[in-house]
Motif scaffolding. Sequence first.
Motif: not given
Length: 251
Positions: A155-156, A159, A162
């Motif tokens: 997830c990091y 993120e 983006q």
Amino acid sequence: MLSETRYAKILSILKDNQSATVKELAEILEASESTIRRDLNTLHKRKKLEKVFGGAVINSSTFIHTEDKIEAKKKKNIDEKNLIASYAASLIEDGDCVYIDAGSTTELIIDHIQADQALFVTNCPGHNRKLSLQGFNCILLGGELRLLTDALVGCYALESLQRFNFNKGFFGTNGISIESGFTTSFPTEASIKSAAIERCNKAFVLADASKFGSIAAITFADIYSVSIITRHLKDKRYLDHADIFQIEEMP
């Protein structure tokens, strides 16, 4: 003749000849061309063959059950990979914001980069170190390290992606097939590749000959959505489905 019997005969003919037209199959099986077309549609849906204009070819894709460690990948097809990487590096220009995916072929790009005013982003700690040691401006994504491929995932990493808009992106793949597109073995690594491709104005997959006709567990991009840089394309059917740069001669 029963449908399943025709299916078996069609596959047997394709196995022997690699390809056949609808007309040829109709004559051999003494069936109408409309019947043969329906049969090909059914077998295509079952992924037993691949439909092409006017006929079909045998589905020769091989499923990848295991993945080599990155150290082993670096030792395979070195000359071919180096040629592909050199061409990829020639596409990088000053002012570009470039994503370089984890992978043995993508790593070789770094040896050939001439642009010294580009910004590089990668999810590979090894790539980041190599770029930094050579004086390039490089950003490493955060995330969880997948040791097998030296790739940051999770997830990091998603993120972080983006925040960027890439002019160009260069990606590795475990397999390429017309039906399944570009594939890799690990779900979280596939999600990083997919997310990075979406952030690229132009994305390229670097693929030596061994990648074509192979399928891994997870598709990260469709065959038509990313350009391919390869050396010599043996299976010309891919030209009908993808934007392909063929590097024919060794430097």
